[in-house]
Design an enzyme around this catalytic site. Structure first.
Site, PDB file in Angstrom:
ATOM      1  N   LYS A  21       0.679  -1.153   0.180  1.00 63.37           N
ATOM      2  CA  LYS A  21      -0.029  -0.054   0.117  1.00 63.37           C
ATOM      3  C   LYS A  21       0.801   1.185  -0.070  1.00 63.37           C
ATOM      4  CE  LYS A  21      -3.665  -2.544   0.367  1.00 63.37           C
ATOM      5  NZ  LYS A  21      -5.023  -2.333  -0.528  1.00 63.37           N
TER       6      LYS A  21
ATOM      7  N   ASP B  17      -0.515  -0.225  -4.516  1.00 62.73           N
ATOM      8  CA  ASP B  17      -1.962   0.145  -4.112  1.00 62.73           C
ATOM      9  C   ASP B  17      -2.294   1.526  -3.563  1.00 62.73           C
ATOM     10  OD1 ASP B  17      -4.655  -0.060  -4.164  1.00 62.73           O
ATOM     11  OD2 ASP B  17      -4.595  -1.867  -3.045  1.00 62.73           O
TER      12      ASP B  17
ATOM     13  N   GLU C  27      -2.268   0.643  -8.435  1.00 62.43           N
ATOM     14  CA  GLU C  27      -3.709   0.223  -8.232  1.00 62.43           C
ATOM     15  C   GLU C  27      -4.461   1.355  -7.761  1.00 62.43           C
ATOM     16  OE1 GLU C  27      -4.324  -3.730  -6.452  1.00 62.43           O
ATOM     17  OE2 GLU C  27      -6.147  -2.978  -5.513  1.00 62.43           O
TER      18      GLU C  27
ATOM     19  N   GLU D   2     -11.470  -2.803  -8.277  1.00 60.61           N
ATOM     20  CA  GLU D   2     -12.317  -3.495  -6.943  1.00 60.61           C
ATOM     21  C   GLU D   2     -13.394  -2.465  -6.530  1.00 60.61           C
ATOM     22  OE1 GLU D   2      -8.841  -3.185  -3.889  1.00 60.61           O
ATOM     23  OE2 GLU D   2     -10.722  -2.618  -2.701  1.00 60.61           O
TER      24      GLU D   2
ATOM     25  N   ASP E 258     -14.269  -7.723  -8.650  1.00 57.02           N
ATOM     26  CA  ASP E 258     -14.529  -7.998  -7.309  1.00 57.02           C
ATOM     27  C   ASP E 258     -15.728  -8.673  -7.428  1.00 57.02           C
ATOM     28  OD1 ASP E 258     -13.917  -6.684  -4.255  1.00 57.02           O
ATOM     29  OD2 ASP E 258     -16.099  -7.380  -4.690  1.00 57.02           O
TER      30      ASP E 258
ATOM     31  N   HIS F  68      -9.629  -8.976  -7.265  1.00 55.02           N
ATOM     32  CA  HIS F  68      -9.407  -8.369  -5.945  1.00 55.02           C
ATOM     33  C   HIS F  68      -9.812  -9.334  -4.964  1.00 55.02           C
ATOM     34  CE1 HIS F  68     -11.256  -6.179  -2.247  1.00 55.02           C
ATOM     35  NE2 HIS F  68     -10.076  -5.842  -2.379  1.00 55.02           N
TER      36      HIS F  68
END
Lengths: 469, 469
Positions: free
Chosen positions: A224, A274, A300, A329, A352, A379
């Protein structure tokens, strides 16, 4: 089951797990998450008493009750309906689930009412697969191309793909299906891990978890980013120092064909980043350029999930840096995916299982992604998502796209213990294929888990309340 | 009011009107509508007991309870907050309303949670305007450019408009504000009618209502299309035969400058058509070409509201036929409008006061539309929407775009009797300006109306239930 069996009633459960206590699932947008399931069970009058369909959608806490209320409105439409009639044309059934114009208004096809529809459609597919005594993925890959097309949602996407085109694509993939099924049963489906990359973890924990993931056979890792660039670079270099170290590897080097264009390091290891929607478009471009040195395969969710043209602009700007764009997602329906593909906005399509309105809409996106030549990397994480998506990736590989090694499926090792048929990972860091005994869509939870974590009356939450928390 | 006044508590009301009994509001997508209001009142501890903020969002029946539950979640965030702190930076307040990451997940910024946020933000703006003893429109047009920019939602749209650009635009409009305010107070704001064009009406009723509308001074008329092309052509010719007939006119011919490019007939009358999202993109193009002979100004909502690129394709295909594209009543946030403008997908921008998350997000769209030179013609009808949108169009004209005659504001003559300050139309078929005595955002309903139509316990619904309906 009897040809006259009907859906008699349903129950919903608002189930919440206290993941905010551990920092699991923290990212730049979502700073405290209580992973939650808005869960539904569809009951029937089949002589086989065990024929119950389970489905869910995923949320991160507050609002899960609102989603359960919406699930009840949608599920009401199924009570009294004949199962075989519903199963005979799952695309028509999907259209019917969405056809209440009053409920449509509070979407349409987005947000609470859409994810609620997803939970119900997922439960119905679970019931369908169980009635045929097959795992969901196997039910679908065994369908004829005609039946698979009939099961797909086509409204509003025929400018990108027609049912006739989809039929031709599926027919062209028929001959290789048995071979692909045998292969993936043998080697498993490729996966990536996010477990080490949450913003809430300290460096020691990141290093330990990364090392464990490398030793477990993974070679795709996601972290992240977006809260602080220096912190991101430090964490990125830390992860890279471990995943790029040949001495850490416990697996043979991967097939180079599977890592082309992925910014792989010397061991073939791939890093993804992400941002969970934290940036405006110009910010996203500048920030991610600054992360070039850690060589991410893709960024992402660089910006708002609705911003198709914004993703396209980010992708154009980052292409010279060798960094791709992934999203999906939070792409709320097949029309958003259609446009992401039409606008050449993404390198990777991240469906997703719970954001889209169930399996029929997922099939639409799998078919469009295959037509446009974009790999699908679903996801997962949260609760129940890993259990769901292995089915979807198997459908994609065996029946639709025919490719697997360029795709990877997210894996997060959270909360699997609550499911009767949890997903599992083999010694090469790949998902195992749900086998014959795992009938349905693998989402049924233990009754004890529901009893403990139902909100607010479950035993866990009552104990917390009694302790004054 | 006191500088220490706080929001103490709130109440929500699920209010539903039985409009499905009359065929009002029927179109090709929405075949039975019970116009409903998810309504909230914000209470304060101000010494002025009458200082209560009212807000709502609009639905068409089932699901209104779900929206009320979401309103309560969002409104909870305001309890205990100081009013003057909230009012001092309404953009920051708006960001705060949207900043619950758990609730964000079930949107984000779309569907139930977003329209619920709109109801709460609208109520807060009502409270703000009442605290300053002004109508909402007047509160905002009297703001400095700096304060108006501060009140606007900018996240995710800075690639289309920055706060700095917005400030320059508003400053450039400062000098003419007083003159425009005086002018619109005198002549009223231009309107169009949809009342005659619902699919559920027979030809006699259409002709009667159209004639009444012409006699009332209107010269823009909208009809619903999309169920059957022969039926649409017959109804279109019927309406055209009346609105194009000089003998029916009771008003001077309009200024030609106001009708340029609108496919106007010999009396200056303009016809618009609305498909309410029934088509796929290729269908939309073919169907609307077939309606060329009734010379519509625009086709509204030709396809899914999320399909920005689809709207752009329809617009390109219909341009040679002189037919434009309008959309926006279901465009769920400012990012969708941003892209509709960037992709040159629309000729007319139809904001909705209740689909967007309140006044701060409406300001974003007004500023972007002005920058891109696209006229804003808000969606109205339903219940409460007409009361709201006259405020928004006045803000657009006086402070933002500076234009009025090329814009028209929807008017439907339904359910105004339930509001303390209903909108009204002058003898030229134009909206009157809400005057000084109408403090706030004009959405407060009579207590008697709430008591009668609250679902399911209100006296009207109890009586229906007792009658077995």
């Amino acid at each position: 089951m009897s040809a006259n069996a009907k859906i008699t009633h349903f129950k919903t459960h608002d189930i919440r797990f206290p993941t905010s206590l551990t920092g699991d699932g923290t990212d730049a947008m979502n700073t405290d998450c209580d992973y939650s399931s808005a869960y539904i069970s569809l009951y029937t009058d089949s002589p086989d008493k065990s024929l119950v369909g389970h489905g869910m959608t995923f949320t991160i806490g507050r609002g899960n009750d609102i989603v359960c209320a919406a699930i009840a409105e949608v599920a009401n439409r199924l009570v009294g309906k004949n199962l075989e009639e519903l199963f005979s044309d799952m695309g028509k059934t999907w259209d019917y689930l969405l056809a209440d114009s009053q409920l449509r208004w509070i979407g349409p096809e987005k947000g609470v009412i859409h994810i609620a529809t997803g939970a119900v459609d997922n439960a119905l597919w679970d019931l369908f697969a169980k009635s045929r005594k097959k795992p969901l993925w196997k039910l679908i890959v065994d369908m004829s191309p005609e039946e698979l097309v009939r099961s797909t949602a086509f409204r509003y996407i025929t400018d990108a793909i027609t049912p006739e085109e989809a039929l031709e694509m599926l027919k062209a993939k028929q001959a290789g299906k048995a071979g692909r099924e045998a292969k993936v049963r043998e080697v498993g489906y490729p996966a990536y891990v996010t477990s080490a990359g949450w913003l809430g973890y300290d460096d020691e924990k990141i290093a330990r978890l990364t090392r464990e993931a490398v030793h477990a056979g993974f070679n795709h890792f996601k972290m992240k980013v977006g809260a602080d660039i220096e912190n991101d670079l430090r964490r990125g270099r830390l992860i890279r120092s471990i995943i790029d170290d040949p001495a850490e590897q416990r697996r043979p080097a991967p097939d180079p064909a599977s890592i082309i264009g992925k910014n792989a390091g010397p061991t073939g290891a791939v890093l993804m980043i992400d941002a969970n929607q934290v940036w405006d478009v110009p910010q996203a471009i500048e920030y991610v350029k600054g992360l070039e040195s850690i060589k991410p395969w893709f960024i992402e969710e660089p910006t708002a999930p609705d911003d198709i043209l914004g993703h396209a602009a980010v992708r154009r700007a980052l292409a010279p840096y060798g960094i791709g764009v992934a999203t999906g997602e939070h792409a709320h329906n097949r029309m958003v995916f259609k446009q992401l593909l039409q606008a050449e906005a993404i390198d990777v399509c991240q469906i997703d299982s719970c954001r889209l309105a169930g399996v029929s809409e997922v099939l639409s996106v799998l078919l469009m992604a295959a037509k446009f030549g974009v790999p699908v990397c679903p996801h997962a994480g949260g609760v129940g998502l890993c259990e769901y998506v292995i089915h979807l990736s198997l459908i994609d590989y065996i029946a639709v796209s025919g490719t697997m090694e360029r795709n990877v499926l997210e894996f997060v090792d959270h909360l699997h213990e609550h499911f009767l048929h949890p997903c599992s990972i083999n010694s090469q860091g790949r998902y195992n294929v749900p086998n014959k005994s795992e009938e349905g869509y693998s989402i049924e939870m233990y009754e004890e888990s529901i009893a403990a974590y139902e909100w607010p009356g479950g035993s866990y939450w009552q104990k917390r309340a009694a302790e004054g928390k």
